[in-house]
Scaffold this active site. Structure first.
Site, PDB file in Angstrom:
ATOM      1  N   SER A   1       0.823  -1.215   0.000  1.00 38.92           N
ATOM      2  CA  SER A   1       0.000   0.000   0.000  1.00 38.92           C
ATOM      3  C   SER A   1       0.850   1.255   0.000  1.00 38.92           C
ATOM      4  O   SER A   1       1.991   1.263   0.478  1.00 38.92           O
ATOM      5  CB  SER A   1      -0.903   0.029   1.241  1.00 38.92           C
TER       6      SER A   1
HETATM    7  N1  SAH Z   1      -1.128  -4.682   3.977  1.00 36.32           N
HETATM    8  C1  SAH Z   1      -0.358  -4.699   2.758  1.00 36.32           C
HETATM    9  C2  SAH Z   1      -1.215  -4.510   1.543  1.00 36.32           C
HETATM   10  C3  SAH Z   1      -1.359  -5.760   0.765  1.00 36.32           C
HETATM   11  S1  SAH Z   1      -2.405  -5.650  -0.661  1.00 36.32           S
HETATM   12  C4  SAH Z   1       0.771  -3.712   2.873  1.00 36.32           C
HETATM   13  O1  SAH Z   1       1.301  -3.547   3.919  1.00 36.32           O
HETATM   14  O2  SAH Z   1       1.161  -3.091   1.895  1.00 36.32           O
HETATM   15  C5  SAH Z   1      -3.838  -6.461  -0.098  1.00 36.32           C
HETATM   16  C6  SAH Z   1      -3.723  -7.916   0.222  1.00 36.32           C
HETATM   17  O3  SAH Z   1      -5.034  -8.379   0.547  1.00 36.32           O
HETATM   18  C7  SAH Z   1      -3.230  -8.829  -0.905  1.00 36.32           C
HETATM   19  O4  SAH Z   1      -2.056  -9.471  -0.517  1.00 36.32           O
HETATM   20  C8  SAH Z   1      -4.385  -9.815  -1.132  1.00 36.32           C
HETATM   21  O5  SAH Z   1      -3.956 -11.123  -1.427  1.00 36.32           O
HETATM   22  C9  SAH Z   1      -5.093  -9.752   0.217  1.00 36.32           C
HETATM   23  N2  SAH Z   1      -6.490 -10.210   0.209  1.00 36.32           N
HETATM   24  C10 SAH Z   1      -7.458 -10.008  -0.718  1.00 36.32           C
HETATM   25  N3  SAH Z   1      -8.599 -10.622  -0.352  1.00 36.32           N
HETATM   26  C11 SAH Z   1      -8.348 -11.236   0.850  1.00 36.32           C
HETATM   27  C12 SAH Z   1      -9.105 -12.055   1.733  1.00 36.32           C
HETATM   28  N4  SAH Z   1     -10.380 -12.379   1.456  1.00 36.32           N
HETATM   29  N5  SAH Z   1      -8.512 -12.491   2.865  1.00 36.32           N
HETATM   30  C13 SAH Z   1      -7.218 -12.187   3.160  1.00 36.32           C
HETATM   31  N6  SAH Z   1      -6.436 -11.437   2.357  1.00 36.32           N
HETATM   32  C14 SAH Z   1      -6.994 -10.964   1.217  1.00 36.32           C
END
Ligand code: SAH
Length: 220
Positions: free
Chosen positions: A69
């Site tokens: 993010s």
């Molecule tokens: N928190 C992260 C952002 C990751 S992007 C950071 O620090 O930058 C969002 C993430 O959400 C992805 O890795 C994706 O695989 C996950 N995601 C999407 N749907 C999800 C679900 N139903 N349960 C758990 N994770 C999920």
């Protein structure tokens, strides 16, 4: 601190300070959030080839079609959670590379972070362990069900956009707890904040955002 953690050149303390100044100019006021983001080595959460861009205020690819993010959004979400004057565990949905979990771990007692993609979950768990963020518990599951066994949570954040607010998450919010998540609204997404007040839940929108979509089920 060793050279890897501290960073050199485009990952140096000076480059990091510039990011913190950007966040502050963008309206992030909470000094605990700014100092946590100064401390967490974002360049160690992305591929080495992208490390020189780690302190830009942008999302970056982390593989599997997912992104780390944007720092401003991480800061904004953490700031919203810190407004809650209560202590207890927080839940993050969408661990990705583990960056936001690391920032949260500096601000809260315990962090439970859930990721649906097995490889990302395992990589984040190893990375957080080796960087000594020991108060983060990484889980491989569908995060929108929450994880009641470790709750209720004083704060819940989601890093993937959903069409609705799952009942399961509302049920796992502690009294006076707060949920911050992106919601799909037609062709745009809004970051919403839901408070669990004694007389029920209140909801407000704080920003237009762009997150990856929520996907159901897990990838082993
Ligand atoms: N928190 C992260 C952002 C990751 S992007 C950071 O620090 O930058 C969002 C993430 O959400 C992805 O890795 C994706 O695989 C996950 N995601 C999407 N749907 C999800 C679900 N139903 N349960 C758990 N994770 C999920």
């Amino acid at each position: 601190m060793n050279a890897t953690l501290q960073g050199i050149g485009m990952t140096s303390a000076r480059t990091r300070k510039r990011l913190i100044a950007n966040l502050s100019d963008a309206g992030i006021r909470n000094t605990k959030v700014l100092s946590a983001m100064q401390d967490v080595p974002r360049h160690l959460f992305v591929d080495e080839a992208l490390a020189t861009r780690a302190y830009e205020n942008t999302a970056l690819p982390i593989g599997f079609g997912q992104t780390i993010s944007q720092p401003y959004i991480v800061a904004l979400m953490c700031e919203q959670l810190l407004d809650v004057e209560k202590s207890g565990p927080v839940l993050e949905i969408g661990t990705g590379c583990g960056y936001q979990a690391a920032v949260l771990s500096k601000l809260f007692e315990k962090v439970v972070s859930i990721e649906r993609i097995g490889d990302l979950c395992r990589q984040a768990r190893d990375r957080l362990f080796s960087l000594k963020f020991h108060n983060v518990h990484c889980m491989h599951a569908d995060g929108f069900q929450g994880f009641i066994e470790r709750g209720p949570y004083i704060g819940i954040v989601a890093a993937a956009a959903s069409n609705d607010v799952p009942e399961a998450l509302l049920n796992q919010l502690a009294p006076a707890g707060r949920l911050v998540m992106p919601i799909e609204r037609g062709s745009t997404q809004s970051l919403i904040v839901i408070d669990n007040n004694p007389d029920g839940f209140t909801e407000r929108e704080i920003e237009t955002v762009k997150f990856v979509p929520r996907v159901s089920g897990i990838i082993p």
